[in-house]
Scaffold this motif. Structure first.
Motif, PDB file in Angstrom:
ATOM      1  N   GLU A 156       0.756  -1.296   0.063  1.00 22.56           N
ATOM      2  CA  GLU A 156       0.030  -0.035   0.084  1.00 22.56           C
ATOM      3  C   GLU A 156       0.944   1.237  -0.081  1.00 22.56           C
ATOM      4  O   GLU A 156       0.268   2.418  -0.361  1.00 22.56           O
ATOM      5  CB  GLU A 156      -0.799   0.039   1.461  1.00 22.56           C
ATOM      6  N   CYS A 157       2.048   1.100   0.426  1.00 19.12           N
ATOM      7  CA  CYS A 157       2.848   2.229   0.618  1.00 19.12           C
ATOM      8  C   CYS A 157       3.368   3.390  -0.399  1.00 19.12           C
ATOM      9  O   CYS A 157       3.035   2.979  -1.617  1.00 19.12           O
ATOM     10  CB  CYS A 157       4.297   1.915   1.348  1.00 19.12           C
ATOM     11  N   GLY A 158       3.274   4.496   0.040  1.00 18.05           N
ATOM     12  CA  GLY A 158       3.765   5.611  -0.879  1.00 18.05           C
ATOM     13  C   GLY A 158       5.161   5.489  -0.857  1.00 18.05           C
ATOM     14  O   GLY A 158       6.225   4.969  -0.164  1.00 18.05           O
ATOM     15  N   GLY A 159       5.761   5.376  -2.474  1.00 20.63           N
ATOM     16  CA  GLY A 159       7.007   5.363  -2.628  1.00 20.63           C
ATOM     17  C   GLY A 159       7.438   3.800  -3.118  1.00 20.63           C
ATOM     18  O   GLY A 159       6.612   3.532  -4.110  1.00 20.63           O
ATOM     19  N   HIS A 160       8.512   3.289  -2.734  1.00 21.99           N
ATOM     20  CA  HIS A 160       8.832   2.053  -3.383  1.00 21.99           C
ATOM     21  C   HIS A 160       8.422   0.913  -2.635  1.00 21.99           C
ATOM     22  O   HIS A 160       9.052   0.556  -1.585  1.00 21.99           O
ATOM     23  CB  HIS A 160      10.500   2.115  -3.537  1.00 21.99           C
ATOM     24  N   PRO A 161       7.227   0.110  -3.301  1.00 19.35           N
ATOM     25  CA  PRO A 161       6.888  -0.972  -2.398  1.00 19.35           C
ATOM     26  C   PRO A 161       7.420  -2.317  -2.682  1.00 19.35           C
ATOM     27  O   PRO A 161       7.262  -3.484  -2.262  1.00 19.35           O
ATOM     28  CB  PRO A 161       5.340  -1.078  -2.859  1.00 19.35           C
ATOM     29  N   GLY A 162       8.506  -2.225  -3.421  1.00 17.76           N
ATOM     30  CA  GLY A 162       9.240  -3.289  -4.162  1.00 17.76           C
ATOM     31  C   GLY A 162       8.399  -4.050  -5.307  1.00 17.76           C
ATOM     32  O   GLY A 162       7.616  -3.545  -5.692  1.00 17.76           O
ATOM     33  N   GLU A 190       8.346 -14.656  11.500  1.00 19.88           N
ATOM     34  CA  GLU A 190       9.856 -14.911  11.175  1.00 19.88           C
ATOM     35  C   GLU A 190      11.052 -14.097  12.128  1.00 19.88           C
ATOM     36  O   GLU A 190      12.087 -14.392  12.292  1.00 19.88           O
ATOM     37  CB  GLU A 190       9.971 -14.551   9.754  1.00 19.88           C
ATOM     38  N   LEU A 191      10.499 -12.990  12.453  1.00 21.74           N
ATOM     39  CA  LEU A 191      11.449 -11.999  12.834  1.00 21.74           C
ATOM     40  C   LEU A 191      11.608 -12.219  14.450  1.00 21.74           C
ATOM     41  O   LEU A 191      10.743 -12.317  14.901  1.00 21.74           O
ATOM     42  CB  LEU A 191      11.182 -10.545  12.422  1.00 21.74           C
ATOM     43  N   LYS A 192      13.129 -12.015  14.901  1.00 20.28           N
ATOM     44  CA  LYS A 192      13.245 -11.931  16.231  1.00 20.28           C
ATOM     45  C   LYS A 192      13.368 -10.453  16.628  1.00 20.28           C
ATOM     46  O   LYS A 192      12.928  -9.990  17.628  1.00 20.28           O
ATOM     47  CB  LYS A 192      14.410 -12.738  16.597  1.00 20.28           C
ATOM     48  N   ILE A 193      13.809  -9.401  15.977  1.00 16.36           N
ATOM     49  CA  ILE A 193      13.933  -8.187  16.293  1.00 16.36           C
ATOM     50  C   ILE A 193      12.582  -7.263  16.026  1.00 16.36           C
ATOM     51  O   ILE A 193      11.814  -7.906  15.216  1.00 16.36           O
ATOM     52  CB  ILE A 193      15.016  -7.460  15.378  1.00 16.36           C
ATOM     53  N   PRO A 194      12.338  -6.228  16.794  1.00 16.93           N
ATOM     54  CA  PRO A 194      11.224  -5.500  16.552  1.00 16.93           C
ATOM     55  C   PRO A 194      10.893  -4.866  15.320  1.00 16.93           C
ATOM     56  O   PRO A 194      11.983  -4.521  14.665  1.00 16.93           O
ATOM     57  CB  PRO A 194      11.169  -4.617  17.810  1.00 16.93           C
ATOM     58  N   PHE A 195       9.617  -4.594  14.805  1.00 17.36           N
ATOM     59  CA  PHE A 195       9.234  -4.049  13.601  1.00 17.36           C
ATOM     60  C   PHE A 195       7.979  -3.132  13.930  1.00 17.36           C
ATOM     61  O   PHE A 195       7.400  -3.415  14.747  1.00 17.36           O
ATOM     62  CB  PHE A 195       9.172  -5.072  12.445  1.00 17.36           C
ATOM     63  N   VAL A 196       8.278  -2.031  12.917  1.00 18.92           N
ATOM     64  CA  VAL A 196       7.036  -1.297  12.948  1.00 18.92           C
ATOM     65  C   VAL A 196       6.355  -1.653  11.372  1.00 18.92           C
ATOM     66  O   VAL A 196       6.875  -1.929  10.441  1.00 18.92           O
ATOM     67  CB  VAL A 196       7.407   0.109  12.883  1.00 18.92           C
ATOM     68  N   ALA A 197       5.136  -1.273  11.733  1.00 18.32           N
ATOM     69  CA  ALA A 197       4.126  -1.458  10.197  1.00 18.32           C
ATOM     70  C   ALA A 197       4.368  -0.244   9.338  1.00 18.32           C
ATOM     71  O   ALA A 197       4.194   0.875  10.275  1.00 18.32           O
ATOM     72  CB  ALA A 197       2.705  -1.734  10.650  1.00 18.32           C
ATOM     73  N   SER A 198       4.605  -0.109   8.135  1.00 18.75           N
ATOM     74  CA  SER A 198       4.679   0.945   7.208  1.00 18.75           C
ATOM     75  C   SER A 198       3.928   0.806   6.202  1.00 18.75           C
ATOM     76  O   SER A 198       4.135  -0.326   5.600  1.00 18.75           O
ATOM     77  CB  SER A 198       6.242   1.129   6.951  1.00 18.75           C
ATOM     78  N   GLY A 199       3.387   1.778   5.613  1.00 19.69           N
ATOM     79  CA  GLY A 199       2.493   1.897   4.456  1.00 19.69           C
ATOM     80  C   GLY A 199       1.059   1.516   4.807  1.00 19.69           C
ATOM     81  O   GLY A 199       0.562   0.545   5.245  1.00 19.69           O
ATOM     82  N   ASN A 226      11.815  -0.843 -10.395  1.00 20.01           N
ATOM     83  CA  ASN A 226      12.030   0.178  -9.582  1.00 20.01           C
ATOM     84  C   ASN A 226      10.636   0.835  -9.433  1.00 20.01           C
ATOM     85  O   ASN A 226      10.429   1.919  -9.327  1.00 20.01           O
ATOM     86  CB  ASN A 226      12.881   1.396 -10.345  1.00 20.01           C
ATOM     87  N   THR A 227       9.758   0.204  -9.029  1.00 23.17           N
ATOM     88  CA  THR A 227       8.267   0.563  -8.972  1.00 23.17           C
ATOM     89  C   THR A 227       8.173   1.371  -7.820  1.00 23.17           C
ATOM     90  O   THR A 227       8.458   1.229  -6.806  1.00 23.17           O
ATOM     91  CB  THR A 227       7.367  -0.996  -8.431  1.00 23.17           C
ATOM     92  N   GLU A 228       7.252   2.539  -8.278  1.00 23.55           N
ATOM     93  CA  GLU A 228       6.988   3.522  -7.194  1.00 23.55           C
ATOM     94  C   GLU A 228       5.417   3.701  -7.236  1.00 23.55           C
ATOM     95  O   GLU A 228       4.932   3.872  -8.364  1.00 23.55           O
ATOM     96  CB  GLU A 228       7.761   4.515  -7.802  1.00 23.55           C
ATOM     97  N   ARG A 229       4.995   3.857  -6.164  1.00 28.50           N
ATOM     98  CA  ARG A 229       3.543   4.265  -5.981  1.00 28.50           C
ATOM     99  C   ARG A 229       3.329   5.841  -5.730  1.00 28.50           C
ATOM    100  O   ARG A 229       4.162   6.293  -5.126  1.00 28.50           O
ATOM    101  CB  ARG A 229       2.808   3.680  -4.865  1.00 28.50           C
ATOM    102  N   VAL A 230       2.867   6.292  -7.153  1.00 28.07           N
ATOM    103  CA  VAL A 230       2.653   8.161  -6.968  1.00 28.07           C
ATOM    104  C   VAL A 230       1.128   8.490  -7.038  1.00 28.07           C
ATOM    105  O   VAL A 230       0.255   7.712  -7.397  1.00 28.07           O
ATOM    106  CB  VAL A 230       3.367   8.430  -8.319  1.00 28.07           C
ATOM    107  N   LEU A 231       1.005   9.842  -6.889  1.00 24.55           N
ATOM    108  CA  LEU A 231      -0.356  10.289  -7.025  1.00 24.55           C
ATOM    109  C   LEU A 231      -0.560  10.609  -8.381  1.00 24.55           C
ATOM    110  O   LEU A 231       0.373  11.023  -9.223  1.00 24.55           O
ATOM    111  CB  LEU A 231      -0.409  11.705  -6.440  1.00 24.55           C
ATOM    112  N   LYS A 232      -1.819  10.270  -9.014  1.00 26.84           N
ATOM    113  CA  LYS A 232      -2.203  10.451 -10.554  1.00 26.84           C
ATOM    114  C   LYS A 232      -2.096  12.010 -10.628  1.00 26.84           C
ATOM    115  O   LYS A 232      -2.746  12.817  -9.810  1.00 26.84           O
ATOM    116  CB  LYS A 232      -3.416   9.715 -10.662  1.00 26.84           C
ATOM    117  N   ASN A 233      -1.471  12.321 -11.827  1.00 30.37           N
ATOM    118  CA  ASN A 233      -1.748  13.617 -12.407  1.00 30.37           C
ATOM    119  C   ASN A 233      -1.441  13.636 -14.043  1.00 30.37           C
ATOM    120  O   ASN A 233      -1.285  12.673 -14.331  1.00 30.37           O
ATOM    121  CB  ASN A 233      -0.795  14.735 -11.702  1.00 30.37           C
TER     122      ASN A 233
END
Ligand SMILES: Cc1cc2nc3c(=O)[nH]c(=O)nc-3n(C[C@H](O)[C@H](O)[C@H](O)COP(=O)(O)O)c2cc1C
Length: 335
Positions: A145-151, A167-176, A234-241
């Motif tokens: 969903e994220c703005g920018g580069h979602p891979g 899967e992860l042992k280290i903490p993570f934040v949700a982004s996007g 190099n997919t990027e999510r952008v605003l339509k214009n």
């Protein structure tokens, strides 16, 4: 609220403002940090390490709270002088770095030697595991969903976050796709220890961007973003214009043969024109689907306080209400 992320970065609320090109200046980073989150200066928006040092000093004048710097590792042949940028971060006494793009592996020894906590932004579980392996302290898991580069995997956060938690042992934040208290509580439910927001923080009073940008965000709906540069991986999510419409036409014409030079006009040097001059059709600029959830332009403190108050309401009233057999109406708005 206390989570692994508030403890890691020494902040009050589990909320991070992601690095954003030509948005993440000292004014926004300081406002987020002063409101109890982790504000982030975008390193490469500063054209030289000397300018980044000045921006860090400016931010330090505006807040005595922890803040971070984003370092985006670009897939370019003429790499910016990353060691010098890291020296500016270290000498500026910054203790948090958000890395993004390519793996920060080769810079980890320098960052760790300076006692800097590293949170790497990843769009997949395998990249998150790599980040954990190379010694990152946390991950920002960035869904489709994220703005920018979602891979290139296209996995939305409803799946990606619980997968990361498994899967992860280290903490993570949700982004996007994160915008409000509902996002925060959902992210915590799926195993995250907080959330990272990009697009939502642009529509705040302190974001030092042209008013046209904030107006465009309030007016747009969740249907108004589109993916570009897929053929270049190099997919990027952008605003339509208008410029993005033209870019998409070129992409349709060229197909798999698309080269970056074909769309140079629509993607190169666009950010200062959009963010500073308010030329909304100047080119393609990152924006998340979450734009559909942006209805106002509050101060950063109003936004963060509202999120925390409504999150408490959802957790204490709505969710425990279900357990207690009290069916509350839909998710919370705190009066
Ligand atoms: C205008 C804009 C510019 C961005 N620039 C960068 C950047 O330079 N480096 C980076 O790592 N992420 C960048 N991002 C991504 C954000 O840091 C964040 O990961 C993303 O916005 C999260 O998704 P959301 O917009 O749905 O909140 C940018 C996002 C936006 C909206």
């Amino acid at each position: 609220m206390k989570t692994a992320i508030t403890e890691l970065f020494g902040i009050q609320h589990p909320m991070i403002q992601g690095g954003m090109h030509y948005v993440g200046f000292a004014e926004l980073a300081a406002a987020v940090s002063n409101a109890g989150g982790l504000g982030i200066i975008t390193g490469l928006t500063q054209k030289t390490p000397e300018l980044l040092a000045k921006e860090i000093a400016r931010c330090r004048d505006m807040t005595d709270k922890p803040f971070g710097v984003n370092l985006t590792f670009l897939p370019s042949f003429t790499a910016p002088p990353y060691p010098e940028y890291i020296a500016a971060i270290r000498e500026g006494g910054v203790k948090a770095v958000e890395t993004a793009g390519r793996s920060p592996e080769q810079y980890m020894p320098a960052l760790k030697a300076a006692g800097i906590k590293v949170i790497h932004k990843c769009t997949s579980v395998r990249h998150s595991l790599k980040a954990e392996k190379i010694g990152c302290d946390a991950v920002s898991v960035d869904g489709f969903e994220c703005g920018g580069h979602p891979g290139e995997d296209d996995i939305p956060n409803m799946i990606l976050l619980p997968r990361a938690a498994d899967e992860l042992k280290i903490p993570f934040v949700a982004s996007g796709g994160m915008a409000d208290a509902r996002s925060l509580v959902a992210a915590l439910s799926m195993g995250a220890a907080g959330m990272n927001m990009g697009t939502r923080f642009i529509a705040t009073r302190e974001a030092p961007v042209h008013p046209n940008v904030k107006k465009a965000l309030v007016e747009a709906s969740e249907l108004d973003t589109v993916l570009v540069m897929r053929a270049l991986r190099n997919t990027e999510r952008v605003l339509k214009n208008k410029s993005v419409d033209h870019l998409l036409e070129i992409e349709r014409e060229k197909g798999a043969a698309l080269k970056i030079a074909d769309i140079h006009e629509q993607v190169a040097g666009v950010y200062p024109k959009v963010m500073l001059d308010g030329e909304m059709d100047a080119g393609a600029w990152s924006c998340g689907m979450v734009v559909g959830l942006i209805y106002d332009i509050p101060t950063v403190k109003e936004l963060i306080d509202r999120i925390m108050a409504e999150a408490e309401h959802i957790i204490r009233r709505r969710l425990t209400g279900f357990l207690d057999g009290v069916v509350t109406p839909k998710a919370a708005k705190v009066a």
